[in-house]
Design an enzyme around this catalytic site. Structure first.
Site, PDB file in Angstrom:
ATOM      1  N   ARG A   1       0.837  -1.210   0.000  1.00 38.16           N
ATOM      2  CA  ARG A   1       0.000   0.000   0.000  1.00 38.16           C
ATOM      3  C   ARG A   1       0.871   1.260   0.000  1.00 38.16           C
ATOM      4  O   ARG A   1       0.558   2.249  -0.665  1.00 38.16           O
ATOM      5  CB  ARG A   1      -0.921  -0.005   1.226  1.00 38.16           C
ATOM      6  CG  ARG A   1      -1.962  -1.113   1.218  1.00 38.16           C
ATOM      7  CD  ARG A   1      -2.865  -1.017   2.439  1.00 38.16           C
ATOM      8  NE  ARG A   1      -3.713  -2.183   2.547  1.00 38.16           N
ATOM      9  CZ  ARG A   1      -3.657  -3.083   3.525  1.00 38.16           C
ATOM     10  NH1 ARG A   1      -2.788  -2.925   4.509  1.00 38.16           N
ATOM     11  NH2 ARG A   1      -4.466  -4.121   3.544  1.00 38.16           N
TER      12      ARG A   1
ATOM     13  N   PHE B   1     -11.815  -3.862  -5.250  1.00 38.76           N
ATOM     14  CA  PHE B   1     -11.885  -4.863  -4.176  1.00 38.76           C
ATOM     15  C   PHE B   1     -11.299  -4.244  -2.898  1.00 38.76           C
ATOM     16  O   PHE B   1     -10.473  -4.827  -2.219  1.00 38.76           O
ATOM     17  CB  PHE B   1     -11.114  -6.138  -4.548  1.00 38.76           C
ATOM     18  CG  PHE B   1     -11.511  -6.747  -5.859  1.00 38.76           C
ATOM     19  CD1 PHE B   1     -12.625  -7.565  -5.957  1.00 38.76           C
ATOM     20  CD2 PHE B   1     -10.767  -6.501  -7.018  1.00 38.76           C
ATOM     21  CE1 PHE B   1     -12.995  -8.137  -7.180  1.00 38.76           C
ATOM     22  CE2 PHE B   1     -11.128  -7.076  -8.241  1.00 38.76           C
ATOM     23  CZ  PHE B   1     -12.250  -7.889  -8.317  1.00 38.76           C
TER      24      PHE B   1
ATOM     25  N   ASP C   1     -16.115  -1.629  -3.874  1.00 36.87           N
ATOM     26  CA  ASP C   1     -16.312  -2.945  -3.265  1.00 36.87           C
ATOM     27  C   ASP C   1     -17.759  -3.361  -3.474  1.00 36.87           C
ATOM     28  O   ASP C   1     -18.659  -2.507  -3.524  1.00 36.87           O
ATOM     29  CB  ASP C   1     -15.977  -2.920  -1.775  1.00 36.87           C
ATOM     30  CG  ASP C   1     -15.636  -4.307  -1.238  1.00 36.87           C
ATOM     31  OD1 ASP C   1     -14.437  -4.598  -1.074  1.00 36.87           O
ATOM     32  OD2 ASP C   1     -16.570  -5.111  -1.006  1.00 36.87           O
TER      33      ASP C   1
ATOM     34  N   ASP D   1      -6.780  -5.710  -6.112  1.00 34.72           N
ATOM     35  CA  ASP D   1      -6.436  -6.530  -4.939  1.00 34.72           C
ATOM     36  C   ASP D   1      -7.612  -7.441  -4.608  1.00 34.72           C
ATOM     37  O   ASP D   1      -8.266  -7.299  -3.565  1.00 34.72           O
ATOM     38  CB  ASP D   1      -6.090  -5.627  -3.747  1.00 34.72           C
ATOM     39  CG  ASP D   1      -5.630  -6.420  -2.533  1.00 34.72           C
ATOM     40  OD1 ASP D   1      -5.132  -7.555  -2.712  1.00 34.72           O
ATOM     41  OD2 ASP D   1      -5.793  -5.925  -1.397  1.00 34.72           O
TER      42      ASP D   1
ATOM     43  N   CYS E   1      -3.744 -13.257  -3.880  1.00 38.17           N
ATOM     44  CA  CYS E   1      -3.422 -13.807  -2.565  1.00 38.17           C
ATOM     45  C   CYS E   1      -3.677 -15.306  -2.504  1.00 38.17           C
ATOM     46  O   CYS E   1      -3.704 -15.896  -1.418  1.00 38.17           O
ATOM     47  CB  CYS E   1      -4.215 -13.087  -1.472  1.00 38.17           C
ATOM     48  SG  CYS E   1      -6.001 -13.252  -1.645  1.00 38.17           S
TER      49      CYS E   1
END
Length: 418
Positions: free
Chosen positions: A235, A251, A273, A322, A362
């Site tokens: 970040r 996201f 989101d 992300d 991830c």
């Protein structure tokens, strides 16, 4: 005598390289004490008896008899033994409290090399800190109170819960400890879910400061352990690239990437989101950081919004992708590939010339080979040339254990699209 697990031929190689699990199909036989003396049985035969109880410490040996380490057995799980130490079982059990005091202290000392007392970070990262199944986050609020969020996801750490909690309280001296043991893996391990304060009840929502950004963390209702600490450094990188740019943060979850972009001097930030609850939290974080003049939160499906933006001709200078893990198993890699490729392809089309794409995955199963191969195909299909300026992963509070590739799960690529 502690039960002894003997592996099939050549199954010890990965363990010798550092792999911390023993699967059920790797076990040749078990030797254990019974009322009739020492017995030898297969895992299936042993599962029907009570002489080797789930949650007990066992010793693991190669087929030829070489000692490999000690672990905790759970015959309900395909991961039948999770290794907890290279010592013999009697050494561990002679003083289990001292054993876990040492492990928690070592994890804490490692983090102190990289972080100050004011920082929030992951204090214990399961297998990589040699406590399989245990996650501990250390949060520091704006009043300098230290909170721990703990997650016991396997029987191997659950059976030592008392020793682990005692060690955490003694070494960290937290203001509050919230247990969020709600991972689906607990049920596979034969354990009940548990979410509650351990000891004195505190506020479930706190405000932390990360990279000079204020973020609300909700222990009880936030995803996973309340906040994703692994992207802290990434970040900061995204923020450093944002000066004067129009930024799309997708996201977003808490708005943390977007707020770092705002702090970095972005001229406009749109954080997206699909969750209405997440968007309300983002709005609150925008207000706390006095970012409302340049940043807004949008509730939308990112896939649909990227299509709409492309159709309407919207352009951005920096886009952050992300997403959550699109696959949590190897069998769904192809489906995940399509999802990752679509959002990256559309993001590349939405960028102005020489725009920056910060893109992440991830999912451990969607490994680096799949991830960077996907980026190449997305660039080809979007008719763009892409330069990868840097590759990042999780921060040093998420150490990678050699021999255990699952510990290296996060990929973050900073790209220039030309």
């Amino acid at each position: 005598m502690y039960a002894r697990i003997f592996l099939n031929k050549n199954e010890e190689e990965e363990i010798k390289q550092g792999f911390p699990w023993v699967f059920d199909n790797e076990i040749s036989h078990i030797k254990y004490d019974s009322a009739e003396g020492v017995k030898q049985a297969s895992l299936a035969e042993c599962s029907a008896c009570d002489d080797v109880k789930d949650g007990s410490v066992v010793e693991v040996f190669a087929k030829g008899g070489a000692f490999l380490g000690s672990g905790v057995i759970n015959k309900k799980s395909k991961i039948t033994v999770r290794l907890i130490g290279s010592e013999h079982a009697d050494q561990i059990m002679a003083d289990a409290q001292a054993f876990y005091d040492e492990k928690i202290q070592a994890a804490y000392d490692l983090r102190k090399l990289h972080y100050s007392i004011k920082d929030s970070y992951r204090l214990v990262y399961g297998e990589t800190d040699f406590i399989p199944g245990l996650i501990v986050e250390r949060f520091v609020d704006v009043n300098k109170n230290v909170y721990l969020v703990v997650q016991f996801s396997t029987l191997s750490c659950e059976v030592f819960r008392k020793e682990i909690m005692h060690a955490l309280r003694k070494i960290i001296k937290p203001y509050g400890v919230y247990e969020k043991s709600d991972a689906p893996s607990r049920e596979k391990e034969g354990l009940k879910l548990r979410c509650c304060w351990d000891g004195e009840v505190r506020e479930e929502k706190i405000t932390i400061c990360e990279n000079d950004v204020l973020i609300e963390v909700d222990f009880a209702n936030g995803q996973k352990t309340g906040y994703f600490l692994d992207q802290k450094d990434n970040r900061r990188v995204a923020g450093s690239l944002s000066q004067g740019k129009r930024v799309l943060d997708t996201f977003t979850h808490t708005g943390a990437f977007g707020l770092n972009a705002f702090k970095g001097g972005a001229k406009e930030v749109i954080s997206v989101d699909i969750s209405p609850e997440a968007v309300e939290l983002v709005k609150k974080n925008i207000e706390m950081n006095k970012a409302g003049s340049k940043m807004k939160a949008v509730c939308a499906d990112v896939f649909d919004l990227l299509k709409e933006y492309e159709k309407s001709g919207e352009k951005f200078d920096l886009i952050i992708l992300d997403p959550p893990a699109f696959t949590k198993s190897a069998k769904n890699i192809e489906k995940a590939y399509g999802g990752y490729k679509e959002i990256n392809l559309r993001a590349m089309r939405l960028l102005n010339p020489k725009g920056i794409l910060v893109t992440c995955s991830c999912s451990y199963f969607f490994d680096a080979e799949h991830f960077y191969g996907m980026l190449m195909k997305a660039a080809e299909d979007s008719k763009k040339r892409v330069q990868i300026l840097a590759k990042y992963g999780a921060g040093p509070d998420h150490p990678v254990l050699l021999g255990y590739p699952k510990s290296e799960y996060l990929k973050c690529a900073v790209c220039r699209v030309v």
